[in-house]
Every structure is written in C-alpha cells, then in structure tokens.
Design a protein around this motif. Structure first.
Motif, PDB file in Angstrom:
ATOM      1  N   PRO A  50     101.401  73.431  48.704  1.00 44.50           N
ATOM      2  CA  PRO A  50     100.885  72.738  47.523  1.00 44.50           C
ATOM      3  C   PRO A  50     101.692  72.991  46.249  1.00 44.50           C
ATOM      4  O   PRO A  50     101.954  72.055  45.483  1.00 44.50           O
ATOM      5  CB  PRO A  50      99.453  73.274  47.405  1.00 44.50           C
ATOM      6  N   ALA A  51     102.109  74.231  46.012  1.00 38.18           N
ATOM      7  CA  ALA A  51     102.911  74.512  44.823  1.00 38.18           C
ATOM      8  C   ALA A  51     104.279  73.850  44.917  1.00 38.18           C
ATOM      9  O   ALA A  51     104.824  73.359  43.919  1.00 38.18           O
ATOM     10  CB  ALA A  51     103.069  76.020  44.635  1.00 38.18           C
ATOM     11  N   LEU A  69     105.047  71.067  46.628  1.00 28.90           N
ATOM     12  CA  LEU A  69     104.956  69.603  46.598  1.00 28.90           C
ATOM     13  C   LEU A  69     104.154  69.073  45.423  1.00 28.90           C
ATOM     14  O   LEU A  69     104.167  67.869  45.147  1.00 28.90           O
ATOM     15  CB  LEU A  69     104.338  69.102  47.910  1.00 28.90           C
ATOM     16  N   GLY A  70     103.422  69.966  44.750  1.00 25.63           N
ATOM     17  CA  GLY A  70     102.653  69.541  43.587  1.00 25.63           C
ATOM     18  C   GLY A  70     101.394  68.774  43.914  1.00 25.63           C
ATOM     19  O   GLY A  70     100.920  67.975  43.098  1.00 25.63           O
ATOM     20  N   VAL A  71     100.814  69.010  45.094  1.00 20.23           N
ATOM     21  CA  VAL A  71      99.602  68.308  45.523  1.00 20.23           C
ATOM     22  C   VAL A  71      98.623  69.325  46.101  1.00 20.23           C
ATOM     23  O   VAL A  71      99.000  70.102  46.977  1.00 20.23           O
ATOM     24  CB  VAL A  71      99.923  67.249  46.600  1.00 20.23           C
ATOM     25  N   TRP A 124     104.366  61.176  45.095  1.00 21.62           N
ATOM     26  CA  TRP A 124     105.256  61.464  43.980  1.00 21.62           C
ATOM     27  C   TRP A 124     105.620  60.180  43.237  1.00 21.62           C
ATOM     28  O   TRP A 124     105.507  59.085  43.797  1.00 21.62           O
ATOM     29  CB  TRP A 124     106.554  62.082  44.505  1.00 21.62           C
ATOM     30  N   ARG A 154     111.357  60.133  41.955  1.00 17.85           N
ATOM     31  CA  ARG A 154     111.508  61.492  42.489  1.00 17.85           C
ATOM     32  C   ARG A 154     111.543  61.477  44.012  1.00 17.85           C
ATOM     33  O   ARG A 154     112.332  62.187  44.634  1.00 17.85           O
ATOM     34  CB  ARG A 154     110.355  62.378  41.994  1.00 17.85           C
ATOM     35  N   ALA A 193     110.742  75.162  42.185  1.00 18.40           N
ATOM     36  CA  ALA A 193     109.274  75.236  42.222  1.00 18.40           C
ATOM     37  C   ALA A 193     108.799  76.661  41.951  1.00 18.40           C
ATOM     38  O   ALA A 193     109.573  77.616  42.076  1.00 18.40           O
ATOM     39  CB  ALA A 193     108.778  74.769  43.583  1.00 18.40           C
ATOM     40  N   ASP A 253      92.411  74.576  47.310  1.00 18.73           N
ATOM     41  CA  ASP A 253      93.672  74.119  46.726  1.00 18.73           C
ATOM     42  C   ASP A 253      94.871  74.489  47.590  1.00 18.73           C
ATOM     43  O   ASP A 253      95.796  73.690  47.758  1.00 18.73           O
ATOM     44  CB  ASP A 253      93.865  74.729  45.338  1.00 18.73           C
TER      45      ASP A 253
END
Length: 277
Positions: free
Chosen positions: A77-78, A80-82, A98, A102, A157, A197
C-alpha cells in the motif's frame, strides 16, 4: 506446453519475483490462494495490481504468461499509494488506480527494460533498495524488467513500516491477536484500523490466512494431516479441513492430490500466494 511456475527472492527486501509460463495440460485455470500479500503483475503489456485475497482466485486469463513481484504483507500500500482494503479480492489495472501519466511512465519503464534486455544491454543501475542480482526467472525476461521498475518505484516511496512487519511476523508465528497488539503497543481498534489499510483485512483474518499457508506448506511436505493441524495451530484435523475448504474452495484431500499430480508432471507449483488449488 505445460504450465511452469518459477520464483526467487527479489532484490527488494521481503519481496518475491515470479513467473508463470504456458498453460495447464488440463486447460483449467489455476487458483491463487490467500496469503496476506499483494502483487504487481505484468501480462500482455499491462500492469495489474492483485489485491489481498480472502478466498481462492481463479485466473481470468489462464493461457497467458505472467510475471509478478509479490510484496511482503503490508508493504504494497505505501509503495502503490492505495489502501489494501480497497483492493481486497480484486485485480485492477494500475491505470485505474493511478493518474494516467504516472501509470504510463511505469509501463514505459518495464517496456524499456525489456527492450534493453532484447538488445543485450545491461540492466539499469541498481537503486539503494536493491542488492546483487540473484538467480531465478530467466534474466532479460519480463520478471526482471518488472523488478527493475519496482526497485525504482521503491526508491521514491516511504520505507515499509516496521510496526506492520512486526504484526505480520508475530501473527505468522502463531501469536494471538491480543498478544500481538500488546507487543507492538497498539489497542485492538488501532490494530484493526492499521491492518485494514496495510493488509486489506483485520488481524484475525490475516492470522487465519497465514495459519493456512503454514498448514499447506506442511501438507506439501507430506506431513500427516493430524500432525499438520497440531503444528499449524488448529484445534484438530476437522478444523484444518473446514478452514482449507473455506479459503481454498477445495477439500484438503483434493488439494494434496492436485499438488502431488503437479509434482508427478514435473510442473513446479508455487509457494506462498501462488499456491494453487
């Protein structure tokens, strides 16, 4: 051609690089079993994110070749930002998660790495997140190109949260949820929220998934079912059988028979999230 699965440790800490090539001789789609992980996949020029599963997932394109990077539980998640819970039991094109530009840049990076390999050029310089190139899926293949792109992504990241890695490690070792929460200094609600999360589901579900993976590893090693149940933390063999059926969609006997048949065909079956039912 017979389906073949190969994997090796990634240069990204905690991750695994894998490939599946060819089709099963019986024409059936293989089933990917829950393991608490998320994967970034490459097939037919597409980047796809595989979310954390709570049940067996049948491949939507069983005849395709696939390459993937499987991240350690809680790490994706961190990167890929999801949030993981948004992708639970789903396979989603990266372009749908995304901004288009990007997603195109990362796709282009994989494509460029493949082109360099085809031309005989060396891979791009490793980032701080990487180590020496290990043996595994054929160098120059899509798995190596995908790994190179992931290493560049990881360099930009946030680092994996050591608290979440501690949660996964303790649950995988058979700790109770309450003992795990105490050990990492979180209350029950905090742990549940952080787990959604990071892992896509609460700590009880993660513990159940990881327990099944421990059990199936013993089954593949030929351990008698009663011993598997005791070693993996089940109440008894019947409990193991119920959980196997619930999470894999198959009986324990059918799973063991399918694995034995694949070994007799000299068709290696995957470990971890790529274990098939």
């Amino acid at each position: 051609m017979t389906a073949r699965y190969r994997e090796r440790p990634s240069r990204l800490a905690g991750a695994v690089v894998w490939t599946v090539t060819g089709a099963r001789p019986d024409g059936r789609a293989g089933s990917v079993l829950p393991d608490g992980c998320m994967d970034l996949l490459w097939s037919r020029g597409r980047l796809v994110v595989a979310g954390p599963d709570t049940r067996a997932y049948a491949s939507e394109d069983p005849g395709a070749d696939w390459a993937g990077v499987r991240f350690a539980p809680g790490d994706a998640p961190a990167l890929l930002g999801v949030p993981a819970y948004e992708l639970r039991d789903r396979r989603v094109d990266l372009a749908d998660l995304w901004p288009a530009a990007r997603a195109r840049r990362l796709t282009a990076r994989v494509t460029a790495a493949l082109a360099r390999a085809a031309a005989g050029a060396p891979a791009a310089t490793a980032t701080a997140a990487s180590g020496p190139p290990p043996a595994g899926p054929a160098p120059g293949g899509p798995a190596v190109a995908l790994e190179e792109a992931v290493l560049h992504l990881a360099a930009e990241a946030p680092r994996p949260d050591p608290l979440l890695r501690a949660v996964a490690a303790r649950l995988d070792a058979g700790w109770s949820v309450a003992a795990t929460a105490d050990a990492v200094g979180l209350g029950a609600r905090q742990l549940h929220r952080r787990s959604l999360d990071a892992f896509g589901y609460g700590p009880k579900t993660l513990a159940r998934v990881l327990r099944l993976q421990r059990a199936l590893a013993l089954v593949r090693a030929g351990t008698p079912y009663a011993e598997v149940a005791a070693a993996a933390g089940y109440t008894d063999q019947a409990h193991l059988a119920r959980d196997t059926r619930a999470l894999t969609g198959r009986t324990l006997t059918a799973y063991a028979a399918d694995y034995a048949a694949s070994a007799n065909r000299s068709t290696p079956r995957p470990s971890g999230s790529r274990t098939t039912a």
